[in-house]
Write an enzyme that holds these catalytic residues in place. Structure first.
Site, short mmCIF file in Angstrom:
data_model
loop_
_atom_site.label_atom_id
_atom_site.label_comp_id
_atom_site.label_asym_id
_atom_site.label_seq_id
_atom_site.Cartn_x
_atom_site.Cartn_y
_atom_site.Cartn_z
N HIS A 1 -57.20 -15.61 39.74
CA HIS A 1 -58.34 -15.98 39.50
C HIS A 1 -58.20 -17.28 38.69
CE1 HIS A 1 -59.92 -12.66 41.31
NE2 HIS A 1 -58.93 -11.40 40.31
N GLN B 1 -59.42 -19.98 40.53
CA GLN B 1 -60.66 -20.06 41.22
C GLN B 1 -61.80 -21.15 39.91
OE1 GLN B 1 -62.32 -20.96 43.83
NE2 GLN B 1 -64.62 -20.47 42.85
N GLU B 2 -61.35 -20.34 38.94
CA GLU B 2 -61.84 -20.49 37.43
C GLU B 2 -61.36 -22.01 37.00
OE1 GLU B 2 -63.70 -18.21 36.53
OE2 GLU B 2 -63.77 -16.31 38.11
N THR B 3 -61.11 -22.26 36.89
CA THR B 3 -60.40 -23.67 36.63
C THR B 3 -60.10 -24.30 37.41
OG1 THR B 3 -58.22 -22.65 35.59
CG2 THR B 3 -60.82 -22.26 33.71
N ARG C 1 -60.65 -18.01 46.46
CA ARG C 1 -59.83 -16.26 45.62
C ARG C 1 -58.80 -15.98 46.08
NH1 ARG C 1 -62.58 -15.61 39.99
NH2 ARG C 1 -64.55 -16.03 40.70
#
Length: 493
Positions: free
Chosen positions: A145, A148-150, A319
């Protein structure tokens, strides 16, 4: 946190039985208000939260003191046991392998401190489950995750931007602040300054920006406030006044661990999907929601990334690709009932839970059912609901605050004050000495509060209260019914 329990979702208006011994008394210090004994509040809360999962959540969200956390460093013998487990299953060499493109604010020391704040993350299982395996799988899930997020999201073929030839799942934690934002910029202030419970509980600080920061890109004042309460012993103002700490300290990773451990009713905590503490309800099973990485996507961003319509969308595809790359690299064992995808799942936001009795909720709201034995028919209780409110069942003391309407979220709720012990003489007044008790039943006191089932004597007769009553003369009916008529003392001629 106190012991907690589920309550099924209630639909429509209803007449409710007197389930709990709630005996509010008039408040002598506030005309029109009431006082309730704290023991009654505790008993009512515990009666609503007996399901063992509430204790599991409480243990998962238990925190170590910041003094202990800030003494953590790689290799220290004084490190907490869960931190030592992380150092064993995911040493600093692995951290360096996955963070070669990361922002300098993310360090292995800060990673260990973030984990040390929450003893349940990579904690010990005493029921036969493999604690080391669950720990490693939790970390790998988090990194999928993070990527994907950062992440950098740079193709391995893009040599100019990715000269080390890193896989995209090795490109986590590139951003510590949301792109396009920097400290000193006010922003993400939607809802700030409104006269509502969110601003009463988590007031925005003037000039601050609540844009995305940290590994989970924490955003908006209500999330900063709630996270601050966990990090700083219930003090929401620390991060509301200084949100930059979520970028520039170990909180940049702790915010992600907090999210990993926190259920968002009816969504489970991601940890409990990974370690299989959570059991899907029938509604969730019918909606395709079960064990596996796919459900953690649904927890994070199901409305945008899950469901048939999002099967080929970039975010979930990325992801899943990152997860599968990490699983292969770290040889994570998966069970046959685990599913990596969530395109076959109904997003949680679209899941109809009306009438479900096997779903647990985590927020308190006023119980608006009618109780004839209480003042004005008001329950003076709160109940568990499946939407966000001012009061969390995962925060110690919030049930009492809900009953007392601490943040003013219940319109037309009576003023309530919680006391350690009710004054037996609340309201003053004495029994009429010319009207003695009958058969051991105390004589009626016009200033005393009576609730359904209590008996009094009056002018030689015995009456029983049918509902809450104060200053209602028993022989005039109303809340009173005659139980035993007065016995005549006049002799027959």
């Amino acid at each position: 946190m106190t012991k907690l329990r589920p309550l099924s979702l209630f639909i429509g208006c209803a007449f409710a039985a007197n389930s709990y011994a709630m005996t509010p008394q008039p408040d002598p210090d506030n005309v029109g208000g009431y006082v309730i004994e704290r023991s009654q509040i505790i008993a009512a809360e515990n009666a609503k939260t007996t399901d063992p999962m509430y204790d599991v959540w409480a243990q998962a969200l238990a925190t170590a003191s910041n003094t202990v956390v800030e003494a953590i460093a790689p290799g220290f013998n004084t490190n907490p046991d869960n931190v030592k487990r992380v150092e064993r299953v995911f040493p600093e060499t692995e951290w360096n392998f996955l963070t070669q493109m990361a922002a300098p604010e993310y360090t292995y020391t800060r990673f260990l401190r973030a984990i040390g704040k929450f003893p349940a993350f990579c904690g010990e299982y005493t029921d036969g489950r493999d604690s080391d395996a669950i720990c490693k799988k939790s970390i790998v899930t988090a990194f999928a995750h993070f990527a994907q997020e950062t992440g950098g999201h740079i193709s391995i073929e893009n040599v100019s931007d990715n000269p080390l030839g890193l896989e995209e799942w090795q490109q986590a934690l590139v951003h510590v602040r949301e792109m396009g934002w920097s400290e000193g910029q006010p922003g993400y202030t939607t809802g700030c300054g409104q006269d509502d419970w969110q601003n009463k509980r988590w007031p925005c600080a003037e000039g601050q920006g609540y844009f995305g920061r940290g590994a989970k890109q924490l955003s908006y004042h209500f999330n900063y406030g709630a996270f601050s309460e966990v990090m700083f012993d219930g003090d929401a103002t620390v991060l509301l006044n200084n949100p930059g700490l979520v970028a520039d300290s170990w909180l940049n990773l702790a915010s992600a661990i907090w999210f990993f451990l926190t259920p968002q009713a009816p969504k489970p905590a991601m940890l409990h999907v990974i370690d299989r503490t959570w059991t899907p309800s029938q509604r969730e099973t019918d909606a395709g929601i079960g064990y596996g990485f796919g459900t953690t996507i649904n927890v994070i961003n199901g409305g945008i990334e899950c469901g048939e319509q999002n099967k080929d969308k970039g975010q979930p595809v990325n992801r899943i690709r990152y997860w599968e790359g990490l699983v292969e690299n770290y040889q994570i064992s998966l069970q046959s009932d685990e599913t990596n995808t969530c395109w076959q799942q109904t997003p949680y936001g679209s899941l109809n839970l009306n009438g479900a009795t096997d779903v647990l909720y985590t927020n308190w709201d006023a119980n608006w059912k009618y109780y004839p034995d209480r003042p004005g028919g008001v329950s003076f209780e709160c109940e568990l609901v499946g939407f966000q409110t001012a009061y969390s069942a995962l925060v110690a003391g919030d049930y009492e605050k809900c009953v007392a309407n601490f943040y003013g979220s219940h319109a037309s709720w009576p003023a309530v004050r919680v006391v350690d012990e009710l004054d037996p003489d609340t309201g003053g007044g004495t029994t009429d000495p010319t009207d003695p008790p009958v058969d051991g039943v105390a004589s009626w006191d016009q200033n005393k509060v009576y609730t359904g089932g209590e008996q009094v004597s009056y002018k030689g007769a015995i009456y029983e209260a049918q509902w809450w009553s104060q200053n209602n003369q028993p022989d005039l009916g109303g809340p009173w019914k005659l139980i035993q008529a007065a016995v005549s003392t006049t002799n027959a001629a």
